[in-house]
Design an enzyme around this catalytic site. Structure first.
Site, PDB file in Angstrom:
ATOM      1  N   GLY A 148      47.208  71.158  20.624  1.00 44.92           N
ATOM      2  CA  GLY A 148      45.941  70.810  20.022  1.00 44.92           C
ATOM      3  C   GLY A 148      45.155  69.926  20.980  1.00 44.92           C
ATOM      4  O   GLY A 148      45.742  69.172  21.763  1.00 44.92           O
ATOM      5  N   CYS A 149      43.831  70.002  20.944  1.00 42.60           N
ATOM      6  CA  CYS A 149      43.027  69.205  21.881  1.00 42.60           C
ATOM      7  C   CYS A 149      43.185  67.709  21.611  1.00 42.60           C
ATOM      8  O   CYS A 149      43.313  66.907  22.554  1.00 42.60           O
ATOM      9  CB  CYS A 149      41.571  69.622  21.830  1.00 42.60           C
ATOM     10  SG  CYS A 149      40.832  69.638  20.175  1.00 42.60           S
ATOM     11  N   ASN A 150      43.211  67.317  20.345  1.00 46.21           N
ATOM     12  CA  ASN A 150      43.443  65.912  20.014  1.00 46.21           C
ATOM     13  C   ASN A 150      44.857  65.496  20.408  1.00 46.21           C
ATOM     14  O   ASN A 150      45.080  64.400  20.933  1.00 46.21           O
ATOM     15  CB  ASN A 150      43.258  65.673  18.511  1.00 46.21           C
ATOM     16  CG  ASN A 150      41.867  65.967  18.031  1.00 46.21           C
ATOM     17  OD1 ASN A 150      40.892  65.487  18.591  1.00 46.21           O
ATOM     18  ND2 ASN A 150      41.751  66.770  16.991  1.00 46.21           N
ATOM     19  N   ALA A 151      45.809  66.397  20.157  1.00 45.92           N
ATOM     20  CA  ALA A 151      47.206  66.098  20.471  1.00 45.92           C
ATOM     21  C   ALA A 151      47.403  65.896  21.965  1.00 45.92           C
ATOM     22  O   ALA A 151      48.146  65.006  22.394  1.00 45.92           O
ATOM     23  CB  ALA A 151      48.106  67.220  19.965  1.00 45.92           C
ATOM     24  N   THR A 153      45.131  64.851  24.128  1.00 40.62           N
ATOM     25  CA  THR A 153      44.480  63.600  24.521  1.00 40.62           C
ATOM     26  C   THR A 153      45.357  62.403  24.193  1.00 40.62           C
ATOM     27  O   THR A 153      45.558  61.510  25.028  1.00 40.62           O
ATOM     28  CB  THR A 153      43.114  63.472  23.813  1.00 40.62           C
ATOM     29  OG1 THR A 153      42.378  64.688  23.958  1.00 40.62           O
ATOM     30  CG2 THR A 153      42.303  62.333  24.408  1.00 40.62           C
TER      31      THR A 153
END
Length: 342
Positions: A148-151, A153
């Protein structure tokens, strides 16, 4: 050597971003582009910014001759992705950009995504696709699960610190600002310009965001015990970028030195001078990650800030980076373009 690839879900943002990146790759050719509802259309009609490229006409997945494909990028929604991947040839290399194969535990997947997993054999086979930390496993993988993109980061901010034992594992606050493109291209009322612009709001409050499943899985595996971060994402009215501000208990200088050692040889990770803060402006449209460390005014506490582009390093750029490894290519091929600025 030229590698032929297919992109499933080519009419979404991550599909378009893959095409943009691959167009600069020296040894990858796009052989097939699939988009079920737009089959028969040209990519120039779906994404006019790709008009200058010579691309295949969009088709249905069952029209692709996978015997001619060396690697398949699957940019379909979660749940759909697992159903499609389970039916693809068993020897086909696949990079999945959805959430379907990120979580190793089927019960964790059902908890966070609300449905039992329908491709358990492939789920157990999949390698987690955070390249900088799973490089060796990715090289020999058949199926790689993009993060995931948040994950991604949050993990750039915390993985080295957890592994080195330089922070208090029970005192982690992760505050994240995310671009609207992370929500995909589907029409949603709350993402209309009049509903979103000139505003700023938190969402998935109280630990309900699905990417927490990845944090729990990865951080706990590193620490050898359960690690739970306090995570709140916020939606920004911008097209690209994620900025994570992480509050930790630990010595700021030790934290900085830990990052310097961990990322010294990473081509896409830039550690800024101590005290400098990253900006999403400086990574836009690129595969780069910028990290900054600052000492808090409260003794023994530090602030770690990470910026990356959610569509590139957070998804499609990471996918191409992984594909490079799987195909035996230079990991940086097609990905060293400078960020867009201003």
């Amino acid at each position: 050597m030229t590698h032929n690839v297919a992109i499933l879900g080519a009419s979404g943002y991550t599909g378009a971003e893959l095409i943009r990146l691959i167009s600069q790759h020296p040894s990858i050719t796009i052989k097939a582009l699939a988009a079920e509802r737009k089959a028969g259309m040209e990519m120039a009609d779906v994404f006019p910014h790709l008009r200058h490229l010579s691309l295949p006409t969009l088709c249905k997945i069952d029209e692709i001759d996978f015997a001619q494909i060396d690697l398949c990028f699957c940019a379909l929604p979660h749940k759909t992705s697992q159903e499609v991947i389970a039916k693809l040839p068993g020897d086909l290399k696949i990079v999945d950009l959805s959430a379907d194969f990120r979580l190793r535990d089927p019960e964790a997947y059902e908890k966070w995504y609300g449905n039992p997993h329908a491709a358990l054999e492939q789920q157990q086979e999949a390698v987690y696709g955070l390249t900088e930390f799973y490089r060796d496993e990715i090289k020999g993988a058949r199926l790689v699960a993009g993060t995931g993109c948040n994950a991604a980061t949050g993990q750039f901010a915390l993985r080295p610190l957890i592994a080195a034992g330089v922070i208090d594992l029970d005192e982690i606050i992760l505050d994240m600002k995310c671009a609207v493109s992370g929500a995909g291209r589907a029409l949603k009322e709350n993402l209309l310009h009049a509903e979103l612009s000139e505003g700023y709001n938190a969402y998935a409050i109280g630990g309900t965001h699905r990417h927490i499943g990845e944090f729990d899985q990865e951080f706990s595996a590193i620490a050898g015990r359960p690690v739970k971060v306090q995570f709140t994402p916020h939606l920004l009215p911008v097209n690209r970028g994620i900025l994570a501000t992480t509050y930790v208990k630990g010595d700021a200088q030790a934290i900085y030195e830990t990052f310097a050692k961990a990322y010294a040889d990473e081509p896409f990770v830039e550690l800024l001078p101590f005290g400098e803060a990253p900006s999403t402006h400086h990574v836009r449209g690129s595969n780069f990650v910028h990290i900054g460390v600052t000492a808090d005014r409260i003794a023994g506490r530090a602030i770690v800030i990470v910026a990356l582009d959610n569509l590139t390093k957070g998804s499609s750029g990471q996918a191409l980076q992984n594909a490079n490894l799987m195909l035996g290519e230079d990991e940086t091929a097609g990905l060293m373009m400078a960020p867009l600025f201003p």
